[in-house]
Design an enzyme around this catalytic site. Structure first.
Site, PDB file in Angstrom:
ATOM      1  N   PRO A   1       0.789  -1.241   0.000  1.00 30.99           N
ATOM      2  CA  PRO A   1       0.000   0.000   0.000  1.00 30.99           C
ATOM      3  C   PRO A   1       0.818   1.287   0.000  1.00 30.99           C
ATOM      4  O   PRO A   1       0.397   2.269  -0.597  1.00 30.99           O
ATOM      5  CB  PRO A   1      -0.818  -0.089   1.300  1.00 30.99           C
ATOM      6  CG  PRO A   1      -0.725  -1.484   1.769  1.00 30.99           C
ATOM      7  CD  PRO A   1       0.519  -2.065   1.180  1.00 30.99           C
TER       8      PRO A   1
ATOM      9  N   THR B  91       2.574   1.912  -5.886  1.00 27.52           N
ATOM     10  CA  THR B  91       2.669   3.356  -6.102  1.00 27.52           C
ATOM     11  C   THR B  91       3.054   3.967  -4.760  1.00 27.52           C
ATOM     12  O   THR B  91       2.252   3.925  -3.816  1.00 27.52           O
ATOM     13  CB  THR B  91       1.317   3.943  -6.558  1.00 27.52           C
ATOM     14  OG1 THR B  91       0.883   3.228  -7.713  1.00 27.52           O
ATOM     15  CG2 THR B  91       1.456   5.424  -6.885  1.00 27.52           C
TER      16      THR B  91
ATOM     17  N   LYS C 247       4.525   7.550 -13.153  1.00 28.61           N
ATOM     18  CA  LYS C 247       3.204   7.168 -12.619  1.00 28.61           C
ATOM     19  C   LYS C 247       2.540   8.371 -11.934  1.00 28.61           C
ATOM     20  O   LYS C 247       1.350   8.642 -12.134  1.00 28.61           O
ATOM     21  CB  LYS C 247       3.395   6.012 -11.622  1.00 28.61           C
ATOM     22  CG  LYS C 247       2.205   5.686 -10.757  1.00 28.61           C
ATOM     23  CD  LYS C 247       1.142   4.920 -11.491  1.00 28.61           C
ATOM     24  CE  LYS C 247      -0.072   4.682 -10.595  1.00 28.61           C
ATOM     25  NZ  LYS C 247      -1.180   4.083 -11.307  1.00 28.61           N
TER      26      LYS C 247
HETATM   27  P1  NAD Z   1      -4.437  -3.790  -1.177  1.00 27.99           P
HETATM   28  O1  NAD Z   1      -4.601  -3.013   0.067  1.00 27.99           O
HETATM   29  O2  NAD Z   1      -5.585  -4.526  -1.747  1.00 27.99           O
HETATM   30  O3  NAD Z   1      -3.251  -4.876  -0.992  1.00 27.99           O
HETATM   31  C1  NAD Z   1      -2.080  -4.631  -0.265  1.00 27.99           C
HETATM   32  C2  NAD Z   1      -1.693  -5.950   0.394  1.00 27.99           C
HETATM   33  O4  NAD Z   1      -0.453  -5.754   1.063  1.00 27.99           O
HETATM   34  C3  NAD Z   1      -2.683  -6.426   1.455  1.00 27.99           C
HETATM   35  O5  NAD Z   1      -3.075  -7.746   1.149  1.00 27.99           O
HETATM   36  C4  NAD Z   1      -1.901  -6.329   2.762  1.00 27.99           C
HETATM   37  O6  NAD Z   1      -2.248  -7.353   3.686  1.00 27.99           O
HETATM   38  C5  NAD Z   1      -0.489  -6.497   2.273  1.00 27.99           C
HETATM   39  N1  NAD Z   1       0.527  -5.953   3.168  1.00 27.99           N
HETATM   40  C6  NAD Z   1       0.581  -4.725   3.737  1.00 27.99           C
HETATM   41  N2  NAD Z   1       1.709  -4.575   4.446  1.00 27.99           N
HETATM   42  C7  NAD Z   1       2.394  -5.745   4.317  1.00 27.99           C
HETATM   43  C8  NAD Z   1       3.638  -6.216   4.817  1.00 27.99           C
HETATM   44  N3  NAD Z   1       4.405  -5.455   5.581  1.00 27.99           N
HETATM   45  N4  NAD Z   1       4.030  -7.475   4.487  1.00 27.99           N
HETATM   46  C9  NAD Z   1       3.268  -8.251   3.688  1.00 27.99           C
HETATM   47  N5  NAD Z   1       2.069  -7.849   3.183  1.00 27.99           N
HETATM   48  C10 NAD Z   1       1.651  -6.624   3.508  1.00 27.99           C
HETATM   49  O7  NAD Z   1      -3.830  -2.754  -2.245  1.00 27.99           O
HETATM   50  P2  NAD Z   1      -3.872  -2.867  -3.839  1.00 27.99           P
HETATM   51  O8  NAD Z   1      -5.128  -2.272  -4.368  1.00 27.99           O
HETATM   52  O9  NAD Z   1      -3.491  -4.250  -4.230  1.00 27.99           O
HETATM   53  O10 NAD Z   1      -2.699  -1.844  -4.223  1.00 27.99           O
HETATM   54  C11 NAD Z   1      -1.343  -2.184  -4.076  1.00 27.99           C
HETATM   55  C12 NAD Z   1      -0.515  -1.076  -4.689  1.00 27.99           C
HETATM   56  O11 NAD Z   1      -0.854  -0.923  -6.067  1.00 27.99           O
HETATM   57  C13 NAD Z   1      -0.733   0.294  -4.038  1.00 27.99           C
HETATM   58  O12 NAD Z   1       0.508   0.943  -3.930  1.00 27.99           O
HETATM   59  C14 NAD Z   1      -1.660   0.997  -5.019  1.00 27.99           C
HETATM   60  O13 NAD Z   1      -1.527   2.407  -4.976  1.00 27.99           O
HETATM   61  C15 NAD Z   1      -1.188   0.439  -6.341  1.00 27.99           C
HETATM   62  N6  NAD Z   1      -2.187   0.445  -7.412  1.00 27.99           N
HETATM   63  C16 NAD Z   1      -3.459   0.039  -7.151  1.00 27.99           C
HETATM   64  C17 NAD Z   1      -4.404   0.055  -8.190  1.00 27.99           C
HETATM   65  C18 NAD Z   1      -5.816  -0.394  -7.926  1.00 27.99           C
HETATM   66  O14 NAD Z   1      -6.669  -0.185  -8.787  1.00 27.99           O
HETATM   67  N7  NAD Z   1      -6.109  -1.034  -6.800  1.00 27.99           N
HETATM   68  C19 NAD Z   1      -4.032   0.481  -9.476  1.00 27.99           C
HETATM   69  C20 NAD Z   1      -2.714   0.854  -9.718  1.00 27.99           C
HETATM   70  C21 NAD Z   1      -1.794   0.838  -8.668  1.00 27.99           C
END
Ligand code: NAD
Length: 302
Positions: free
Chosen positions: A76, A104, A179
């Site tokens: 995240p 990101t 980005k």
């Molecule tokens: P999400 O919150 O669904 O997933 C993040 C995962 O990371 C969770 O499963 C959480 O348990 C895990 N996590 C957190 N801290 C951790 C740690 N220390 N060790 C292991 N696991 C850990 O988020 P997402 O939607 O999958 O987004 C992830 C990244 O992608 C973000 O940076 C976001 O900005 C970027 N992003 C998201 C999208 C979207 O549409 N969701 C699009 C482009 C980019």
């Protein structure tokens, strides 16, 4: 560098940390291409689902990293990426291993981690993505890559299993910079597109007539012609589904904060980005709205 994607297999197991909305689909696609994926997330349910999708479940990020050819994070925020890279990956990765962050996050953290990784003989890559959860699941993401020549050459086959475009932005941090600049542009054009559609309607035009004209005129943009914020106008978009799905407003707010912080550090003027960020912050203050697709900002202007 939007040529044919190199799909060679990596020379060893790949660690994948962060199996959330995005990472779950990405890790599954790697495994589907025959890559041995050691999957870890703080959420045991996410690890279980990754195992069902063909990944090898492991009990910690360090276990995933030990002896891996590449270590990938999809987390995240910068704090989580920094903690996982420094505490789990750096101590156990072998020299020459790729360390790839697809999250990101803030540019300062990306650059600092790249410097630390290189000093340890690792090959750092920042490769944030465009395309949401559906593109992550379908393997059709766009990667924006910041890396050395060697890093880019070596990371392409891996990213090619998860996306359909692997674009080099430049050296370390350039992928993250691309980005953030892209999403600032997207936010500002979306707000302007909403304004223009509503203005046209107030001036007595049928929005569909205005759409047809602007789509073929100098006001055209992706926000208008691929993602129109008014329902019933243009190709199907989240607006036609009550602004459900798509790219959540809360994530746009996050990206705008990161973009504006990077702009401040660089001394760049971003008056449009700041205005868009203020509008999005106000709109997302209500949790229900924060979950809606970012084109729902039209509701704040109507
Ligand atoms: P999400 O919150 O669904 O997933 C993040 C995962 O990371 C969770 O499963 C959480 O348990 C895990 N996590 C957190 N801290 C951790 C740690 N220390 N060790 C292991 N696991 C850990 O988020 P997402 O939607 O999958 O987004 C992830 C990244 O992608 C973000 O940076 C976001 O900005 C970027 N992003 C998201 C999208 C979207 O549409 N969701 C699009 C482009 C980019």
């Amino acid at each position: 560098m939007d040529g044919p994607i190199d799909r060679r297999a990596p020379e060893g197991p790949v660690a994948f940390v962060g199996l959330g909305n995005m990472g779950s689909g990405m890790a599954a696609n790697l495994a589907a291409h025959g890559v041995v994926v050691r999957a870890f997330d703080l959420d045991p349910g996410a690890v279980r689902r990754a195992a069902e999708a063909g990944c090898t479940p492991v009990a910690s990020a360090a276990e995933a990293a030990a002896g891996a050819a590449a270590f990938i994070t999809m987390l995240p925020a910068g704090e989580a990426v920094a903690a996982v890279w420094r505490e789990a990956a750096f101590p156990v990765l072998r020299p020459g291993a790729l360390v790839v962050d697809c999250s990101t996050i803030d540019l300062a953290t990306t650059r600092a981690l790249a410097g630390e990784a290189e000093a340890r003989g690792l090959v750092p890559v920042d490769a944030p993505v465009s395309g949401g959860i559906a593109a992550a699941a379908a393997g059709t993401l766009t990667f924006m890559v910041g890396a050395t020549d060697e890093g880019f050459e070596r990371v392409q086959p891996l990213l090619g299993h998860m996306g359909r475009a692997v674009l080099r932005a430049g050296g370390h941090g350039a992928g993250q910079a691309a980005k953030l600049a892209n999403n600032l542009l997207l936010a500002a054009t979306m707000v302007a597109t909403c304004e223009a559609l509503l203005l046209a309607r107030k001036l007595g035009l049928d929005p569909r007539a205005f759409y047809e004209i602007a789509a073929r005129s100098s006001g055209q943009s992706w926000s208008l012609t691929s993602y129109c914020p008014l329902p019933g106008v243009g190709p199907e978009s989240p607006a036609d589904r009550g602004y459900q799905g798509g790219f959540a407003t809360r994530l746009m707010v996050k990206d705008l904060r990161l973009a504006l912080a990077a702009a401040r550090d660089a001394g760049a003027l971003t008056p449009m980005g700041e205005r868009a960020a203020a509008l999005y912050e106000a709109f997302a203050a209500e949790p229900e709205r924060a979950r809606l697709d970012f084109s729902a900002i039209i509701q704040a202007l109507a």
